[in-house]
Structure formats: structure tokens, C-alpha cells
Design a protein around this motif. Sequence first.
Motif, mmCIF file in Angstrom:
data_model
loop_
_atom_site.group_PDB
_atom_site.id
_atom_site.type_symbol
_atom_site.label_atom_id
_atom_site.label_comp_id
_atom_site.label_asym_id
_atom_site.label_seq_id
_atom_site.Cartn_x
_atom_site.Cartn_y
_atom_site.Cartn_z
ATOM 1 N N ASP A 1 16.837 -26.325 6.689
ATOM 2 C CA ASP A 1 16.110 -26.115 5.434
ATOM 3 C C ASP A 1 15.701 -24.653 5.373
ATOM 4 N N ILE A 2 15.635 -24.111 4.153
ATOM 5 C CA ILE A 2 15.080 -22.778 3.933
ATOM 6 C C ILE A 2 13.967 -22.937 2.912
ATOM 7 N N GLU A 3 12.762 -22.483 3.277
ATOM 8 C CA GLU A 3 11.599 -22.629 2.413
ATOM 9 C C GLU A 3 11.019 -21.266 2.064
ATOM 10 N N ARG A 4 10.457 -21.156 0.881
ATOM 11 C CA ARG A 4 9.690 -19.977 0.506
ATOM 12 C C ARG A 4 8.224 -20.351 0.666
ATOM 13 N N LEU A 5 7.529 -19.655 1.556
ATOM 14 C CA LEU A 5 6.132 -19.968 1.835
ATOM 15 C C LEU A 5 5.179 -19.202 0.944
ATOM 16 N N GLY A 6 5.602 -18.076 0.470
ATOM 17 C CA GLY A 6 4.763 -17.240 -0.381
ATOM 18 C C GLY A 6 5.557 -16.016 -0.767
ATOM 19 N N ASP A 7 4.856 -15.025 -1.256
ATOM 20 C CA ASP A 7 5.506 -13.803 -1.699
ATOM 21 C C ASP A 7 6.093 -13.049 -0.505
ATOM 22 N N GLY A 8 7.398 -13.097 -0.368
ATOM 23 C CA GLY A 8 8.080 -12.373 0.692
ATOM 24 C C GLY A 8 8.065 -13.047 2.053
ATOM 25 N N THR A 9 7.613 -14.296 2.136
ATOM 26 C CA THR A 9 7.582 -15.018 3.406
ATOM 27 C C THR A 9 8.448 -16.261 3.300
ATOM 28 N N TYR A 10 9.300 -16.469 4.306
ATOM 29 C CA TYR A 10 10.254 -17.574 4.298
ATOM 30 C C TYR A 10 10.242 -18.275 5.649
ATOM 31 N N ARG A 11 10.751 -19.509 5.660
ATOM 32 C CA ARG A 11 10.876 -20.254 6.911
ATOM 33 C C ARG A 11 12.201 -20.992 6.908
ATOM 34 N N ILE A 12 12.946 -20.837 8.006
ATOM 35 C CA ILE A 12 14.181 -21.580 8.230
ATOM 36 C C ILE A 12 13.876 -22.617 9.298
ATOM 37 N N SER A 13 14.186 -23.872 9.019
ATOM 38 C CA SER A 13 13.987 -24.956 9.980
ATOM 39 C C SER A 13 15.332 -25.589 10.282
ATOM 40 N N LEU A 14 15.690 -25.625 11.560
ATOM 41 C CA LEU A 14 16.953 -26.224 11.995
ATOM 42 C C LEU A 14 16.656 -27.451 12.850
ATOM 43 N N ALA A 15 17.361 -28.547 12.591
ATOM 44 C CA ALA A 15 17.223 -29.766 13.377
ATOM 45 C C ALA A 15 18.079 -29.626 14.632
ATOM 46 N N ARG B 1 9.417 -10.327 4.442
ATOM 47 C CA ARG B 1 9.991 -9.118 3.844
ATOM 48 C C ARG B 1 8.935 -8.032 3.876
ATOM 49 N N GLU B 2 9.227 -6.954 4.602
ATOM 50 C CA GLU B 2 8.317 -5.822 4.728
ATOM 51 C C GLU B 2 9.039 -4.558 4.281
ATOM 52 N N VAL B 3 8.722 -4.112 3.089
ATOM 53 C CA VAL B 3 9.345 -2.914 2.533
ATOM 54 C C VAL B 3 8.562 -1.699 3.022
ATOM 55 N N PRO B 4 9.233 -0.727 3.663
ATOM 56 C CA PRO B 4 8.531 0.483 4.120
ATOM 57 C C PRO B 4 7.952 1.251 2.931
ATOM 58 N N GLU B 5 6.865 1.959 3.172
ATOM 59 C CA GLU B 5 6.209 2.727 2.115
ATOM 60 C C GLU B 5 7.177 3.682 1.424
ATOM 61 N N ALA B 6 8.070 4.292 2.186
ATOM 62 C CA ALA B 6 9.021 5.254 1.616
ATOM 63 C C ALA B 6 9.996 4.587 0.650
ATOM 64 N N LYS B 7 10.204 3.268 0.784
ATOM 65 C CA LYS B 7 11.154 2.556 -0.071
ATOM 66 C C LYS B 7 10.475 1.844 -1.244
ATOM 67 N N LYS B 8 9.147 1.804 -1.259
ATOM 68 C CA LYS B 8 8.444 1.128 -2.350
ATOM 69 C C LYS B 8 8.498 1.984 -3.606
ATOM 70 N N PRO B 9 8.463 1.349 -4.776
ATOM 71 C CA PRO B 9 8.483 2.127 -6.020
ATOM 72 C C PRO B 9 7.236 3.009 -6.129
ATOM 73 N N ARG B 10 7.425 4.177 -6.663
ATOM 74 C CA ARG B 10 6.284 5.068 -6.898
ATOM 75 C C ARG B 10 6.387 5.631 -8.303
ATOM 76 N N LYS B 11 5.256 5.830 -8.908
ATOM 77 C CA LYS B 11 5.215 6.336 -10.283
ATOM 78 C C LYS B 11 5.379 7.844 -10.256
ATOM 79 N N ILE B 12 6.239 8.341 -11.118
ATOM 80 C CA ILE B 12 6.517 9.766 -11.229
ATOM 81 C C ILE B 12 5.809 10.281 -12.473
ATOM 82 N N ASP B 13 4.963 11.295 -12.289
ATOM 83 C CA ASP B 13 4.281 11.899 -13.430
ATOM 84 C C ASP B 13 5.281 12.700 -14.249
#
Length: 153
Positions: free
Chosen positions: A41-55, A126-138
Motif C-alpha cells: 500500500d502507498i498512503e499519503r499521511l499529510g503534506d509531503g509525507t508518505y508511507r509504503i507498507s509491504l506485507a 519530501r524535503e525541498v532545500p531552501e535553494a530550490k524553493k520558490p522565491r519572489k523576485i522584486d
Amino acid sequence: MRAANYLDLAPYRRSTVGFDRLFDLMNNATQDTSDPYPPFDIERLGDGTYRISLAVAGFRPEQLEVVAQQNQLTVKGHKPETERQVEFLHHGIDTRSFERRFQLADFVIVQSAALDHGVLTITLKREVPEAKKPRKIDISSPSQTQAGDQPTT
């Protein structure tokens, strides 16, 4: 001839740049896998968190291996042949060796793996590094740029 569930992504490939790997993954995901062992099974636990369960009933922790490398998670189970021959009246618990692969999205890391009551649970985040996160450009106007370039006296 391709299978009936083949998805033609050619029109999208023509209008995008750098998404070849994504389209290849989508095509591979639609292909039927002939061996569903072990079930999972593959479950989504929350925003960016997942769980794979194998029997994996019948496997001990030392008989299982979980390896995360780049964007792929590999789970292997190796059950050595028993030296003692057992006569089964019914053999319904499959304990054959296996290898199951999961494609992970960018920046998805394995947080933990645990074996409890015959179920191997792998938690992913899912952990996006700060350098890869969107940033607003003035956005500046030409008058602001010219005024800022002139030296003050």
C-alpha cells in the motif's frame, strides 16, 4: 504493438523542455507488472509525507534490505532455503525472495523503516532545500533603476 493502457505523451513532449524523465516515468507506471509479490500500500499521511507498507509475513528484519539511491527505493527480501524439510498440508504464506522498486520524486527522502507483525513500513518525506524553493523576485521600473544608478553629491 503497445498495450491498450498505453498513454501517448508525444504532444506534450513537443511543447516542454526538460521533462523527458517525467514522461518516461508516466509511461512506465502504466505498464502492468506481472508479479504483484509482495503486496503493498502507498498512503499519503499529510503534506509531503508518505508511507509504503509491504506485507512481508515470515521475514525477519535481517532478511530484509531497504536501499534508497537517488530517486529510487529498493526493497529486497531474501529467505534462505530451509535445511529442514517440512511437509505442508496447505502452504499459503509465500516467503520467496523478492525485489520491489519504487520511483521517488525529487527531494523525497526515507525517514524510517520498521517491521511490525509481518508488515514492513517505510516512511517518506519530501524535503525541498531552501535553494530550490520558490522565491519572489522584486520587479523594478526603469525610473527606479535610473534613479538608483545616479551618484549622490
